[in-house]
Design an enzyme around this catalytic site. Structure first.
Site, PDB file in Angstrom:
ATOM      1  N   GLU A   1      28.818  68.487  69.370  1.00 59.95           N
ATOM      2  CA  GLU A   1      28.373  67.102  69.520  1.00 59.95           C
ATOM      3  C   GLU A   1      29.542  66.265  70.036  1.00 59.95           C
ATOM      4  O   GLU A   1      30.639  66.329  69.495  1.00 59.95           O
ATOM      5  CB  GLU A   1      27.919  66.559  68.162  1.00 59.95           C
TER       6      GLU A   1
ATOM      7  N   LYS B   1      28.862  52.179  50.559  1.00 61.02           N
ATOM      8  CA  LYS B   1      30.148  52.170  51.274  1.00 61.02           C
ATOM      9  C   LYS B   1      29.890  52.208  52.774  1.00 61.02           C
ATOM     10  O   LYS B   1      29.509  53.219  53.334  1.00 61.02           O
ATOM     11  CB  LYS B   1      31.020  53.372  50.886  1.00 61.02           C
TER      12      LYS B   1
ATOM     13  N   CYS C   1      22.549  59.548  66.761  1.00 59.39           N
ATOM     14  CA  CYS C   1      22.482  60.905  66.204  1.00 59.39           C
ATOM     15  C   CYS C   1      21.449  61.762  66.927  1.00 59.39           C
ATOM     16  O   CYS C   1      21.657  62.955  67.111  1.00 59.39           O
ATOM     17  CB  CYS C   1      22.203  60.857  64.712  1.00 59.39           C
TER      18      CYS C   1
ATOM     19  N   GLY D   1      30.167  65.611  55.479  1.00 64.50           N
ATOM     20  CA  GLY D   1      29.067  66.128  54.652  1.00 64.50           C
ATOM     21  C   GLY D   1      29.528  67.287  53.774  1.00 64.50           C
ATOM     22  O   GLY D   1      29.187  67.377  52.593  1.00 64.50           O
TER      23      GLY D   1
ATOM     24  N   SER E   1      29.198  62.598  59.809  1.00 63.83           N
ATOM     25  CA  SER E   1      29.536  63.880  60.447  1.00 63.83           C
ATOM     26  C   SER E   1      29.381  65.056  59.482  1.00 63.83           C
ATOM     27  O   SER E   1      29.448  64.890  58.256  1.00 63.83           O
ATOM     28  CB  SER E   1      30.978  63.825  60.947  1.00 63.83           C
TER      29      SER E   1
ATOM     30  N   GLU F   1      22.484  63.349  56.211  1.00 61.94           N
ATOM     31  CA  GLU F   1      21.916  63.206  57.567  1.00 61.94           C
ATOM     32  C   GLU F   1      23.090  63.329  58.522  1.00 61.94           C
ATOM     33  O   GLU F   1      23.935  62.445  58.590  1.00 61.94           O
ATOM     34  CB  GLU F   1      21.264  61.829  57.738  1.00 61.94           C
TER      35      GLU F   1
HETATM   36  P1  NAD Z   1      32.036  60.148  59.434  1.00 64.52           P
HETATM   37  O1  NAD Z   1      31.521  61.298  58.676  1.00 64.52           O
HETATM   38  O2  NAD Z   1      33.444  60.168  59.872  1.00 64.52           O
HETATM   39  O3  NAD Z   1      31.901  58.805  58.594  1.00 64.52           O
HETATM   40  C1  NAD Z   1      30.668  58.428  58.007  1.00 64.52           C
HETATM   41  C2  NAD Z   1      30.953  57.680  56.726  1.00 64.52           C
HETATM   42  O4  NAD Z   1      31.588  58.593  55.815  1.00 64.52           O
HETATM   43  C3  NAD Z   1      31.907  56.493  56.867  1.00 64.52           C
HETATM   44  O5  NAD Z   1      31.514  55.471  55.990  1.00 64.52           O
HETATM   45  C4  NAD Z   1      33.240  57.074  56.440  1.00 64.52           C
HETATM   46  O6  NAD Z   1      34.131  56.112  55.935  1.00 64.52           O
HETATM   47  C5  NAD Z   1      32.788  58.017  55.329  1.00 64.52           C
HETATM   48  N1  NAD Z   1      33.755  59.085  55.050  1.00 64.52           N
HETATM   49  C6  NAD Z   1      34.617  59.693  55.894  1.00 64.52           C
HETATM   50  N2  NAD Z   1      35.360  60.606  55.239  1.00 64.52           N
HETATM   51  C7  NAD Z   1      34.942  60.610  53.957  1.00 64.52           C
HETATM   52  C8  NAD Z   1      35.296  61.347  52.788  1.00 64.52           C
HETATM   53  N3  NAD Z   1      36.279  62.252  52.812  1.00 64.52           N
HETATM   54  N4  NAD Z   1      34.640  61.109  51.639  1.00 64.52           N
HETATM   55  C9  NAD Z   1      33.654  60.192  51.590  1.00 64.52           C
HETATM   56  N5  NAD Z   1      33.279  59.437  52.657  1.00 64.52           N
HETATM   57  C10 NAD Z   1      33.907  59.654  53.827  1.00 64.52           C
HETATM   58  O7  NAD Z   1      31.049  59.965  60.637  1.00 64.52           O
HETATM   59  P2  NAD Z   1      31.099  58.827  61.743  1.00 64.52           P
HETATM   60  O8  NAD Z   1      32.106  59.250  62.753  1.00 64.52           O
HETATM   61  O9  NAD Z   1      31.249  57.496  61.137  1.00 64.52           O
HETATM   62  O10 NAD Z   1      29.616  58.913  62.320  1.00 64.52           O
HETATM   63  C11 NAD Z   1      29.296  59.712  63.369  1.00 64.52           C
HETATM   64  C12 NAD Z   1      28.528  60.924  62.908  1.00 64.52           C
HETATM   65  O11 NAD Z   1      27.368  60.543  62.196  1.00 64.52           O
HETATM   66  C13 NAD Z   1      28.035  61.746  64.068  1.00 64.52           C
HETATM   67  O12 NAD Z   1      28.268  63.101  63.835  1.00 64.52           O
HETATM   68  C14 NAD Z   1      26.539  61.458  64.109  1.00 64.52           C
HETATM   69  O13 NAD Z   1      25.745  62.393  64.712  1.00 64.52           O
HETATM   70  C15 NAD Z   1      26.233  61.255  62.675  1.00 64.52           C
HETATM   71  N6  NAD Z   1      25.020  60.461  62.516  1.00 64.52           N
HETATM   72  C16 NAD Z   1      23.903  61.071  62.003  1.00 64.52           C
HETATM   73  C17 NAD Z   1      22.709  60.374  61.852  1.00 64.52           C
HETATM   74  C18 NAD Z   1      21.469  61.022  61.263  1.00 64.52           C
HETATM   75  O14 NAD Z   1      20.559  60.341  60.858  1.00 64.52           O
HETATM   76  N7  NAD Z   1      21.369  62.325  61.183  1.00 64.52           N
HETATM   77  C19 NAD Z   1      22.667  59.032  62.211  1.00 64.52           C
HETATM   78  C20 NAD Z   1      23.817  58.433  62.737  1.00 64.52           C
HETATM   79  C21 NAD Z   1      25.002  59.178  62.871  1.00 64.52           C
END
Ligand code: NAD
Length: 455
Positions: free
Chosen positions: A359, A149, A260, A207, A203, A225
């Site tokens: 963050e 996804k 990240c 998670g 995020s 992650e």
């Molecule tokens: P997000 O958690 O909003 O979204 C990430 C993914 O999760 C998307 O595909 C989104 O559609 C999905 N998602 C959102 N809500 C969900 C739910 N309730 N159930 C299942 N899936 C859901 O994060 P974002 O805003 O897209 O990404 C930014 C974040 O990702 C930042 O906090 C960043 O630090 C982190 N990040 C971490 C790494 C790493 O390797 N540690 C790498 C890149 C980004």
């Protein structure tokens, strides 16, 4: 990128997710991929890597139009990295062997690494191709089927990657992509009873929901992650302060801070604080922010209006908490329209300030002075996160001491942000668990199974 509508995407409902998981399960059980000879799987992964490379520019443009990352960086970090990842795991897959355990002589104890079955992968909008490949390539290499996804604001390059996989001979049903909002499509995948392992980048808030979904459904293994608030420490004995300032600036500002591992907290030894910050500010102000497809741009767009508004709100709060904005702090209006933000440096950020703790995921650098190594380490570790860190010093003993003392998945010394496929990427604390990349990632996609044979 410029606020215009590029395309529309289907929302996969829970029923669609169910169909995708069933397709993945069928493909796994009938062995069309899971029992294919490793040498044959390897060929297909290599073919995929070749095709990504051959289509690198087109794939990159597609991704940049979707998420706004500057083209020059995206070409390397997205297509280049995805190709390298498929090649790396294609090469690795037939080097993973089981063990003969040292049991009593009348028993043959065999330890096998078996594929887990159906992997659910949920990835974010920053670097979708690179992060998607970090999940897909090792999962496929180990013989699993996948339901992927992508993020709703960055699905296009991953949809093209799925087509490439099919064109390169990955059997039907092995890789399934479901597009749609996290709260609907992602949630359905996370709660599915027939997904064996869930791998996620995004995020911390999401998670947490995934762990809950696992607990409420089938206790699927979850690898998260998450984000970071990584410290970049500059000691007064750093060798080349100009170089350190330039690398530190790019350590936070590339891809508009949507990285990240971004070095978002700059800790500077008090004796060089003002001079060093001045260099960072000079460099930040010289960066050309604009159309991500214009090759002269150093920095592209912020991913969305929502993200830009959140970035600006962080800066406003920092001002109220006593921070001084040395440069940036505002939206940039450019000829292409869209969501751009000036690289921002805020000094005087106390360890109690939100900007020190939270963050931003935007081009905002929080600067805090320190006196001596002990205070630097204390400040570096004053975070719930633990993804990355950096330090600049000529003192080899200090470098080793700091690498050992900083709680983070990676500590860079005299650079910031270097990585390749041979080393794992992952964090500690609220930056998550599990690692992408390197041979260590393979363990997420396999189970240990014992054959105990009485002789
Ligand atoms: P997000 O958690 O909003 O979204 C990430 C993914 O999760 C998307 O595909 C989104 O559609 C999905 N998602 C959102 N809500 C969900 C739910 N309730 N159930 C299942 N899936 C859901 O994060 P974002 O805003 O897209 O990404 C930014 C974040 O990702 C930042 O906090 C960043 O630090 C982190 N990040 C971490 C790494 C790493 O390797 N540690 C790498 C890149 C980004």
């Amino acid at each position: 990128m410029d606020g215009s509508v590029l395309t529309t995407l289907a929302t996969a409902t829970a029923a669609d997710v169910d169909r995708a998981v069933a397709s993945a399960r069928r493909a796994f059980e009938d062995g069309r991929w899971s029992r294919m000879a490793p040498a044959a799987r390897k060929k297909i992964l290599h073919r995929i890597a070749d095709r990504i490379e051959a289509e690198a520019v087109a794939l990159t443009v597609l991704g940049v139009r979707d998420n706004g990352c500057e083209f020059n960086m995206a070409l390397k970090a997205e297509a280049g990295s995805a190709a390298g990842t498929f090649r790396y795991y294609g090469e690795a897959l037939d080097k993973v062997a089981g063990e003969v355990a040292p049991t009593a002589p009348d028993v043959l104890g065999l330890v096998h690494h078996t594929p887990v079955g159906v992997v659910g992968a949920i990835v974010p909008w920053n670097f979708p191709l690179m992060i998607g490949a970090w999940k897909l390539a090792p999962a496929l290499a180990m013989g699993n089927s996948v339901v992927l996804k992508p993020a709703e604001t960055a699905s296009l390059s991953l949809l093209r990657l799925a087509e490439i996989c099919a064109e390169c001979g990955l059997p039907d049903g092995v890789l399934n992509v479901v597009t749609g909002p996290g709260a609907e499509t992602g949630a359905a995948l996370a709660a599915h009873m027939d997904v064996d392992v869930l791998v996620f980048t995004g995020s911390g808030a999401t998670g947490r929901l995934l762990l809950e979904a696992s607990a409420r459904s089938n206790l699927k293994r979850c690898y998260l992650e998450l984000g970071g608030k990584s410290a970049n420490i500059v000691f007064a004995d750093a060798k080349d302060l100009d170089h350190a300032a330039r690398v530190s600036a790019m350590g936070i500002f590339r891809n508009s801070g949507q990285v990240c591992v971004a070095g978002s907290r700059l800790l500077v030894e008090a004796s060089i604080h003002d001079a060093f910050v001045a260099r960072v500010v000079d460099y930040a102000e010289a960066l050309r922010v604009g159309d991500p497809l214009d090759l002269r741009s150093d920095i592209g767009a912020v991913n969305s209006e929502t993200q830009l508004a959140a970035n600006l709100a962080h800066v406003e709060r920092a001002r109220h908490e006593g921070g001084v904005v040395q440069c940036g702090g505002e939206r940039l209006l450019t000829s292409s329209g869209g969501t751009y933000m000036a690289p921002t440096v805020v000094t005087g950020v106390s360890e109690r300030a939100d900007l020190f703790r939270q963050e931003v995921f935007g081009p905002v650098l929080a600067v805090t002075p320190f006196e001596g190594e002990a205070e630097a380490l204390r400040l570096a570790n004053a975070t719930d996160y633990g993804l990355a860190a950096g330090l600049w010093t000529q003192d080899l003993s200090r470098a080793h001491r700091c690498v050992a003392a900083i709680r983070a998945g990676v500590v860079h010394v005299n650079t910031y942000g270097g990585a390749d496929n041979t080393v794992p990427l992952g964090g500690v604390g609220q930056s998550g668990n599990g690692h992408d990349k390197s041979l260590h990632a393979l363990g997420k996609y396999t189970d240990l199974k014992v054959g105990w044979i009485q002789l």
